[in-house]
Scaffold this motif. Sequence first.
Motif, PDB file in Angstrom:
ATOM      1  N   SER A   1      32.965  -7.015   5.582  1.00 45.56           N
ATOM      2  CA  SER A   1      31.684  -6.338   5.508  1.00 45.56           C
ATOM      3  C   SER A   1      31.572  -5.204   6.513  1.00 45.56           C
ATOM      4  N   PHE A   2      32.558  -5.045   7.393  1.00 45.58           N
ATOM      5  CA  PHE A   2      32.546  -3.883   8.275  1.00 45.58           C
ATOM      6  C   PHE A   2      32.900  -2.624   7.480  1.00 45.58           C
ATOM      7  N   GLY A   3      33.716  -2.790   6.459  1.00 39.85           N
ATOM      8  CA  GLY A   3      34.018  -1.659   5.582  1.00 39.85           C
ATOM      9  C   GLY A   3      35.235  -0.865   5.964  1.00 39.85           C
ATOM     10  N   GLN A   4      35.900  -1.250   7.018  1.00 39.47           N
ATOM     11  CA  GLN A   4      37.089  -0.517   7.440  1.00 39.47           C
ATOM     12  C   GLN A   4      37.917  -1.456   8.281  1.00 39.47           C
ATOM     13  N   SER A   5      39.211  -1.247   8.289  1.00 37.64           N
ATOM     14  CA  SER A   5      40.008  -2.164   9.086  1.00 37.64           C
ATOM     15  C   SER A   5      39.863  -1.810  10.558  1.00 37.64           C
ATOM     16  N   ALA A   6      40.213  -2.768  11.382  1.00 45.76           N
ATOM     17  CA  ALA A   6      39.986  -2.629  12.803  1.00 45.76           C
ATOM     18  C   ALA A   6      40.870  -1.532  13.381  1.00 45.76           C
ATOM     19  N   ALA A   7      40.388  -0.937  14.438  1.00 47.85           N
ATOM     20  CA  ALA A   7      41.166   0.096  15.121  1.00 47.85           C
ATOM     21  C   ALA A   7      42.363  -0.551  15.801  1.00 47.85           C
ATOM     22  N   GLN A   8      43.390   0.259  15.959  1.00 43.40           N
ATOM     23  CA  GLN A   8      44.512  -0.243  16.727  1.00 43.40           C
ATOM     24  C   GLN A   8      44.122  -0.292  18.189  1.00 43.40           C
ATOM     25  N   THR A   9      44.451  -1.393  18.793  1.00 43.70           N
ATOM     26  CA  THR A   9      44.230  -1.510  20.228  1.00 43.70           C
ATOM     27  C   THR A   9      45.513  -2.018  20.844  1.00 43.70           C
ATOM     28  N   ASN A  10      45.590  -1.983  22.152  1.00 46.16           N
ATOM     29  CA  ASN A  10      46.764  -2.556  22.811  1.00 46.16           C
ATOM     30  C   ASN A  10      46.544  -4.048  22.843  1.00 46.16           C
ATOM     31  N   SER A  11      46.829  -4.687  21.756  1.00 44.86           N
ATOM     32  CA  SER A  11      46.236  -5.994  21.593  1.00 44.86           C
ATOM     33  C   SER A  11      47.197  -7.155  21.562  1.00 44.86           C
ATOM     34  N   GLY A  12      48.431  -6.922  21.287  1.00 44.65           N
ATOM     35  CA  GLY A  12      49.287  -8.088  21.124  1.00 44.65           C
ATOM     36  C   GLY A  12      50.508  -8.017  22.011  1.00 44.65           C
ATOM     37  N   ASN A  13      51.029  -9.170  22.324  1.00 48.65           N
ATOM     38  CA  ASN A  13      52.288  -9.236  23.044  1.00 48.65           C
ATOM     39  C   ASN A  13      53.313  -9.963  22.197  1.00 48.65           C
ATOM     40  N   MET A  14      54.528  -9.541  22.347  1.00 49.19           N
ATOM     41  CA  MET A  14      55.601 -10.227  21.631  1.00 49.19           C
ATOM     42  C   MET A  14      56.741 -10.446  22.603  1.00 49.19           C
ATOM     43  N   ARG A  15      57.408 -11.541  22.420  1.00 46.82           N
ATOM     44  CA  ARG A  15      58.548 -11.832  23.286  1.00 46.82           C
ATOM     45  C   ARG A  15      59.768 -12.117  22.427  1.00 46.82           C
ATOM     46  N   THR A  16      60.830 -11.414  22.735  1.00 47.43           N
ATOM     47  CA  THR A  16      62.091 -11.683  22.065  1.00 47.43           C
ATOM     48  C   THR A  16      63.059 -12.192  23.112  1.00 47.43           C
ATOM     49  N   ARG A  17      63.632 -13.324  22.802  1.00 49.90           N
ATOM     50  CA  ARG A  17      64.656 -13.851  23.703  1.00 49.90           C
ATOM     51  C   ARG A  17      65.941 -13.986  22.926  1.00 49.90           C
ATOM     52  N   GLY A  18      67.006 -13.617  23.551  1.00 43.91           N
ATOM     53  CA  GLY A  18      68.255 -13.738  22.822  1.00 43.91           C
ATOM     54  C   GLY A  18      69.441 -13.766  23.750  1.00 43.91           C
ATOM     55  N   TRP A  19      70.560 -13.954  23.176  1.00 48.43           N
ATOM     56  CA  TRP A  19      71.787 -13.922  23.958  1.00 48.43           C
ATOM     57  C   TRP A  19      72.888 -13.267  23.132  1.00 48.43           C
ATOM     58  N   GLU A  20      73.870 -12.778  23.867  1.00 49.60           N
ATOM     59  CA  GLU A  20      74.966 -12.069  23.222  1.00 49.60           C
ATOM     60  C   GLU A  20      76.261 -12.505  23.881  1.00 49.60           C
ATOM     61  N   LEU A  21      77.235 -12.690  23.076  1.00 44.53           N
ATOM     62  CA  LEU A  21      78.541 -13.072  23.623  1.00 44.53           C
ATOM     63  C   LEU A  21      79.591 -12.215  22.959  1.00 44.53           C
ATOM     64  N   SER A  22      80.413 -11.619  23.759  1.00 47.46           N
ATOM     65  CA  SER A  22      81.571 -10.965  23.147  1.00 47.46           C
ATOM     66  C   SER A  22      82.833 -11.449  23.825  1.00 47.46           C
ATOM     67  N   LEU A  23      83.813 -11.662  23.029  1.00 44.96           N
ATOM     68  CA  LEU A  23      85.105 -12.120  23.515  1.00 44.96           C
ATOM     69  C   LEU A  23      86.138 -11.143  23.017  1.00 44.96           C
ATOM     70  N   ASN A  24      87.048 -10.811  23.862  1.00 42.50           N
ATOM     71  CA  ASN A  24      88.157 -10.022  23.325  1.00 42.50           C
ATOM     72  C   ASN A  24      89.474 -10.456  23.908  1.00 42.50           C
ATOM     73  N   PHE A  25      90.419 -10.384  23.077  1.00 45.50           N
ATOM     74  CA  PHE A  25      91.748 -10.830  23.436  1.00 45.50           C
ATOM     75  C   PHE A  25      92.720  -9.742  23.022  1.00 45.50           C
ATOM     76  N   ASN A  26      93.517  -9.283  23.948  1.00 46.17           N
ATOM     77  CA  ASN A  26      94.510  -8.262  23.648  1.00 46.17           C
ATOM     78  C   ASN A  26      95.818  -8.710  24.254  1.00 46.17           C
ATOM     79  N   LYS A  27      96.860  -8.617  23.492  1.00 50.21           N
ATOM     80  CA  LYS A  27      98.140  -9.019  24.080  1.00 50.21           C
ATOM     81  C   LYS A  27      99.246  -8.145  23.512  1.00 50.21           C
ATOM     82  N   GLN A  28      99.915  -7.532  24.433  1.00 48.51           N
ATOM     83  CA  GLN A  28     101.111  -6.779  24.039  1.00 48.51           C
ATOM     84  C   GLN A  28     102.237  -7.803  24.034  1.00 48.51           C
TER      85      GLN A  28
END
Lengths: 1095, 577
Positions: A775-802
């Motif tokens: 009933s407001f007739g328009q969607s809400a304005a953007q505000t600095n309103s939300g927080n998000m958290r991303t947690r992750g991990w990364e693994l790299s392995l390399n093997f080189n052999k002459q």
Amino acid sequence: MKKLFLISLLVLFIQVTFGQTKTITGTVKSKSDGFPIPGVSILIQGTKNGTTTDFDGNYSIPASPGQSLVFSYMGSETQVVKIDGQQKINISLAESTSKLDEVVVVGFASQKKTNLTGAVASIDVAKTIGSRPLTDVSKALQGTTPGVNVSFNSGNINRAANINIRGAGTINGSDAPLILVDGVPTDLSLINPNDIATMSVLKDAASASIYGARAAFGVVLITTKGGKTGEGKVRFSYSANTAFTNPISTLQFLDPTVEIPGLVAAGTRTDGAVPEIFGANYNTLLAGIKNWKEKYAHNRTSNEMVYGEDWEIKNGTPYFYRVWDANKELYASNALQTTHNLSAQGNLGEKSSFFASIALTNQEGMLRVNQEQRQRTNINLGFTTKLADWLTGDFKVMTINSSYDQPFNYYGGSGTDDTSYGGYFGYALRWGQYFPNFGTYRGYNFRTAGGYISNASRNENIKRNNRLSAKFTADITKDFNVIAEVSNVTEFYNRKQNGGKFLAWDSWSEMPYDATTIQTATPATLEAGNDYVAQSKSESTTNVVNIYGNYKKQLGGHNFKVLGGFNSEWQNFSRNYARRNTLLDKSKPEFNLAVGEQFVSGSANTSLNPAETTYSIAGFFARLNYDYKGIYLLELNARYDGSSKFPTTEQWGFFPSASVGYKIVNEKFMEGTRGWLNDLKLRASIGSIGNQNVGNNAFLSILNSTNPSWVNSGSTLPPSTGLPTNVDPALTWEKVYTKDVGIDIKIFDMLGASFDWYQRDTKGMLAPGITLPGSFGQSAAQTNSGNMRTRGWELSLNFNKQLSETASVFVDVALSDYKSVITKWNNTSKLLGLVTPTTYPYYDGYEIGQIWGLTSDRLLQADDVITNNGKTVNGVDYSKTMVGNFKYGAGDVHYVDLDGDGAITRGAGTADDHGDLKKIGNTTPRYKYGITLGGKYRGFDISGFFQGVGKRDYWAASDAVLPFYRAPQQMYANQADYWTPENTGAYWPNPYYGNEANTLGSGTSGSNNFVTSTRYLLDMSYFRLKNVTLGYSLPKELVKRARLEKVRIYASGENLVTWADKRLPVDPEIDEAEVFWGRAYPYTKTMSFGIELSF
Amino acid sequence: MKKSNIKSRFLLLFAVAATSMTAVSCSDYLTDDPADKFTNENFWQSEDNVKTFSWINYDTFYGYGNGTTIGLSFFYYHGSDYRVDDNLSAFTFYQMPITAATTNVYSWNEYYTLIRRCNLMLDKIPSVPMSQEKKNHYIGVAKFFRAYTYFRLVQKFGDVPYTDRFLAQADPEVYAPAMPRAQIMDKVIAELEEAANLMLAADDKNVTANKYTAYAALSNACLYEGTYRKYHLNQDGSAYLNKAKTASLAIMNNPSYKLNADWKGLYNSVELLGNTEVILAKRYLTNVIMHSLQNYTNTSTIQYGLTKWAADSYVTTNGLPIQQAGNAQFTGDDNVTKTFANRDPRFGKTVNPANYGYKGKPFGTTALVSMSGYVFELYNNPATTGPDVTTGGRNYTDAPLFTLSEVYLNYAEACAELGTATNSDLDMSINKVRVRAGIAPLTTDGVTASAGGIQINDPRRTSALEQLSGVVNPLIWEVRRERQIEFMSWTTLRQADIYRWKKGDYLDTNKNPDVNLGARIGTPVGTQTVVDANGYVKIYPASTRTFEPKHYLMNIPTNDIDLYKAQGVTLKQNPGW
């Protein structure tokens, strides 16, 4: 750039020497390609005296016999040669396998990998791109670097991959990384892969913050090849590749004689009647098809349909009996892709060098008829010259010409192309194999997807990208230099849409003909509404200026390096659009040859409409690197950043970051481990970046122009505007905070491992922070309103052999995972469904990608007690999941009453009160991995690249997955196993059509048997052999005789084998919903053959 | 290195630094006002801009729909918002909704967006430099759209949130409790009266809102309120009914409005611009804006059909109901010829009078299949053929939105409800419609109705179905019949009518079985169509629809209720939901 930096770095080591006894001279070359190497450091062991090789790889150094010369060069094995009286010492440096000395391009500089404290990955260009038959660099990155997420949702040759670093960054706007090619934001899919010299990825805030507010979600830095000195000789390389592409994981049709009984079963159960398709009765159709298979199936040689045999008209309704191999008719086979690449590199006189390349790429798409065509020409010229003994100039010219032709999209309507390009595939795959997609009668097509493709003119897309850049490096003093970079890029994009009407049998509508009249009848004129020519042209000019200085200082064991400077970028973009209706001749789609109305906007695709936008950014940045004896490492970054995207009061932001490293391996107490431990380093970083990747005008109350669905007494839609956008006056930057801890280990000079754990908090995300009532007739304005958290991990392995002089093996493994959660959202009611079309169903604790659904463990059988007119199952009220005439019975899905309240409900539809719903899966791909392994033996090389996703769920509300989800129009092979009283162990339920209405409430989809539930949740995990390459380099002696330096031939295959859930009817990599999910552009498999020459 | 050399390098460095500082210190370097967008601050500056802004308001009139979308059409389409009526049977059987929908029920959001647009216009127009006459007109336009939209909200929802201000989202009034419907209707009526005074008599022919559009809306709103009060609230609605008369008269007395000779032309014309019978029309032009209505009624996929209930309402040309004892013009309905013999000509113009079509026996070369046997033809126009008709989104016949015949019937109904109807009242209103249609005019003594001197005695008027909510007098009965027939395909209008008369029972398949029956086809061809004992098509043999009192009002979107609740304000749900 890399080279220049080395030169300036090595100025450090130039020392005037005293007490010379003898002057040793010689040349240093690369062992692998024989090129002289400039800038090799030569040090007399045990002293600080040394020199470096010049542009031609020559050096001279005074030394006494008995001393040893140490030749070191980044990326190469260090050699030590003892002077025994020889005057001339020529050295061939082998490429280092340990890569400890590897140099990585970081923001505005490069750095030894071993000294990195932030999360930076350098991508091995040769290994990643190598000889893979990929024309698009963005696609080549997939699976190579942990934390770099690359996905592409189809094999469409004109669609670039989506690149993302470390998962979901924001729910507002894009969380794509900043991709810089030679310092300029660039569409990666346009770049010639062979021009790339280095690629690195800055993942954490500490590394990326120097690029400021556009780098909130990481940076991909690419440098292209520049001049490289040879012995005054120009060296040429040529490579060519020919590839053949075929579709994979395509939707499979059922034979109509198996399919139609299923459709009849669904129709009969739903309506109590045999359903119709375009007015044709399925039973009549089935009899006709059976008859055709019996009598005519074996003598059809052309696409021309025989009336009375292949088809006929009954009561104005066409009946099609002829059965086609639908996929064979639709998809191209062995679509050709060719690439040619020629480059030259060499010296121009004493002080200058150059690199020049030209690449031609030609690619065909997956449509058999009216096949799409993509062509690209890249010309790249790099020129480096010493303007003065203290001033080096680096000049680059790059020009890219890319064109893409495709059939006009009649389904997408005016102005749409790629995004809904699935239209043709969507409709061609929509109906059974008896649909005459490419069949003709009296030479005319029928009104089918194939008929449209066959009659479509071609749309033209042309992109040109021209860039000029200059870089001046001034060595002010030995330890201080200033670099000025200027780039100007113009991009031009022309899209021309050539529609047109045509004649075809309008088999969608009535066909008031009989066997006699059809022979002379004129087919209907179709697509008068798409009878137009339209053109959208856009042009952008981007300028980049960077001015920065480097200063180094060593005080005892304390090493300081300071970088400070200024970066600015500004862009002007303009686009116009024109359209004119009613072509006089469909084959001449030109404005002057059309006679209808003209438009300057109003296309369905607003990305074609006229626009005029500009932006500018500016930033001052600084970085301090400090280390103590190479053990304790510290890096501080800061950027004071300004962006025109923000209102005047909020334009500037300050974003600091810091990272530390502890290189334990260099500690005195670790000396005992040197024999086997090559590297051990702990890293930690913390930092913040502002994010300016928000839409244009996010801070202004804008009236966006639009057209009403209304016409006054004139003859065009009058222009109008929407409500002024709702803007929060307190809006400010969204900020991204990253923490990263990591460890790097290398042992026995062959096995390396790197692990990172990170946490990224995006705070103050721009989003409608509150949900307003309708009933407001328009969607809400953007505000600095939300927080998000991303947690992750990364693994790299390399093997080189002459293994020996002629044999080597390597294995690279990349593995990563992340999870993103909304940590703050103003949704106290925690509603699960969409509240209004523009607000998100987020709440504190919402996991990005989560799927809510019912639990279903089995199908109902005859012994289940169903009462109350099909509404009550074993005493549980199922009425909330039903729609229409549906009544539960044997063969239907059994939903588990999880909360035991005697009814299947979603409770209040909130995260706290969700009734029988639970989180049944998540669409975010988890446990992404890539494995590259290979080896060399004598002239042979082989490599294999596997890539996959460990876990991913998807609820596909689609006819391609769920049988009769919408209408009884088609059945695919994956749907054949449906319940009948004789087949009670079936996977799919008793056929019933029309299940798409969402009855349980938003947050779920579907109804009856297909409410979002565990039973039909798709398992999208996969393991794929992405690439195998087998190459052979001809023996050097043989090659030399032909006056060549190197000849390698190879074969390479893409997407050769895939392991995925057998029930999945489509490719597991599909990552975005096409218009008709699953009925989409196919993925492809490519076999290629190529040759590489250098001379 | 030489000192002088180093010095020159430093000079260069300073030059570079100075240049870069200049670049940034330029005050507007980072200021980028959009080149091709207006902001709310710089838009409101001329009459043209006000007019430009106003165009989108007209989107609220769906007419025959847009492109292939007909979801919110006034006409013909039932759709998911349960615009079910008793005249047409859809190709999907629509139950009345059982559970409350969460969001955007019956265009809730779109209506409030339009209201917000009007509030902004009313906020801004006073300070826009333009002539007072035009200023008044556009203030009137905004008031017309706002009032008409609140009227539609009240019709569907009863008490709803009301604001006449362009609110900021932080304004506490955003969560103002619902205003009682009576209060809103008084505002609606006052505002429409005001709009009618302010607006130009003609702006752009009959394709933009003007004074008479406002009167037409006012006539509708007053008739609605008068009858609603009478039938739902047991109140005296005569004040409103008198206002309905006054508003109707304002139009009826304007000589530029007159009925056309042909009734069907209202629904199948390719051009209604300037049509004297249409007060507001939605135009369609090929390649500019098109609809799919003809396509949807002219392809071989199954079609809507007229119900037996509707078919039986057509009188014979003598003006007498077919059920009336002794009506010799009615020859029975045991075949198609008899069914259509001597009937109100609008019957044979709405559906094909030559033959029936149904599952198992498609109709004609076009193989049309009707749900009920009656093949719908109202929108056919021989001048539009081929793919222009049979392709979705390619039709360009115009849609009438406010018509003179509606005003006439409003007037007649108001008089009949007031009990004051005279023969001259009837002659200046309903009889014009009847004569044009080709049936005998009505005469009355204020309560009874006669045609051709014979007093009409329709047994259906006093049937058990009618007695459920009360029997009306014969004149009211005939006026209501006239509305049903004249606006046979106006699904939303019909539904609003039977709701305000409290005749929702018509939709109930148990109380009114005729609403689920079709043509009397006797023994059907094939097995797909089922008939009852008398040979009438059983449209949905297995389906029943129950109408409950709660259905007179839709539910308030539950999400809005929840969002109010989170602010500590109660937004009341309608009873029964």
